[in-house]
Design a protein around this motif. Sequence first.
Motif, PDB file in Angstrom:
ATOM      1  N   ALA A 253       0.158  -0.336   1.979  1.00  0.00           N
ATOM      2  CA  ALA A 253      -0.228  -1.200   0.960  1.00  0.00           C
ATOM      3  C   ALA A 253      -1.084  -0.450  -0.295  1.00  0.00           C
ATOM      4  O   ALA A 253      -1.084  -0.895  -1.364  1.00  0.00           O
TER       5      ALA A 253
ATOM      6  N   GLU B 178       1.178   0.957  -2.680  1.00  0.00           N
ATOM      7  CA  GLU B 178       1.894   0.016  -3.290  1.00  0.00           C
ATOM      8  C   GLU B 178       0.852  -0.378  -4.461  1.00  0.00           C
ATOM      9  O   GLU B 178       1.226  -0.586  -5.654  1.00  0.00           O
TER      10      GLU B 178
ATOM     11  N   VAL C  37       4.752   3.279  -4.166  1.00  0.00           N
ATOM     12  CA  VAL C  37       6.075   2.504  -3.488  1.00  0.00           C
ATOM     13  C   VAL C  37       6.072   0.872  -3.906  1.00  0.00           C
ATOM     14  O   VAL C  37       5.108   0.453  -4.480  1.00  0.00           O
ATOM     15  N   GLY C  38       6.986   0.324  -3.192  1.00  0.00           N
ATOM     16  CA  GLY C  38       7.175  -1.223  -3.448  1.00  0.00           C
ATOM     17  C   GLY C  38       6.664  -1.794  -2.393  1.00  0.00           C
ATOM     18  O   GLY C  38       6.402  -1.443  -1.206  1.00  0.00           O
ATOM     19  N   PHE C  39       6.738  -3.254  -2.500  1.00  0.00           N
ATOM     20  CA  PHE C  39       5.810  -4.083  -1.833  1.00  0.00           C
ATOM     21  C   PHE C  39       6.962  -4.294  -0.556  1.00  0.00           C
ATOM     22  O   PHE C  39       6.657  -4.245   0.878  1.00  0.00           O
TER      23      PHE C  39
ATOM     24  N   ASP D 134       8.535  -1.621   1.087  1.00  0.00           N
ATOM     25  CA  ASP D 134       8.276  -0.355   1.653  1.00  0.00           C
ATOM     26  C   ASP D 134       7.027  -0.863   2.668  1.00  0.00           C
ATOM     27  O   ASP D 134       6.865  -0.289   3.828  1.00  0.00           O
ATOM     28  N   VAL D 135       6.094  -1.449   2.141  1.00  0.00           N
ATOM     29  CA  VAL D 135       4.904  -2.050   2.976  1.00  0.00           C
ATOM     30  C   VAL D 135       5.435  -2.763   4.115  1.00  0.00           C
ATOM     31  O   VAL D 135       5.135  -2.492   5.280  1.00  0.00           O
TER      32      VAL D 135
END
Length: 197
Positions: free
Chosen positions: A119, A122, A127-129, A131-132
């Motif tokens: 997070a 992000e 990274v993208g959400f 990935d979280v």
Amino acid sequence: MIGMHTPTVVLESVPSPRVSWGRPWIPSIGATTIGVVLVVLEPTIGAHRFQWAVAATVTVLSVWLSWVDERTFTLPNRWVGALAAFACVQILGAALVQTSIGPESGAISAAAIAAAIFATLEFAGAVGFGDVKFAAALTLAVGSVAGLFAVYLVPLAFAVSAVRIIARKARGADPRHPHGSSLAVAGTGVLLLAVSL
């Protein structure tokens, strides 16, 4: 001519195409069912075979997600949700069978740490959400077998991503890449190590 105007043409509104999401809950129901079947069969097949079955299921789901991520740069909620549902069934099943919830609390702690780290990344735009969510679900699933040892998934995923970035730069390609594959490789590695010990 002055005073004359061109006729106004009334355009009919065209309905926008409706996006069909299908049945997004089907993968989660399937993963939950597989999870319940494995929990029920554990006394029959033994703990070691059970762990291998869980590891195989998690690996298949994570490899599928990484393949989708590589092609589309997205991690669909329906499949991340399926992985999370499978992980929750394993955690709940183990907690009901065991008198101690140490391994389960370790898995939940590892997932919370992974989610917090991803997070933060992000928010930084690294990274993208998706990935979280994938990191949290995968760490929880891996933790159902590996316990708190699943926390090593995060640094291992970073190492895999670093190797990919170096390789892409060496080829002169854009170093940006989807992180789902790095997470899947790291998760499979931690799972294999945990099951083999």
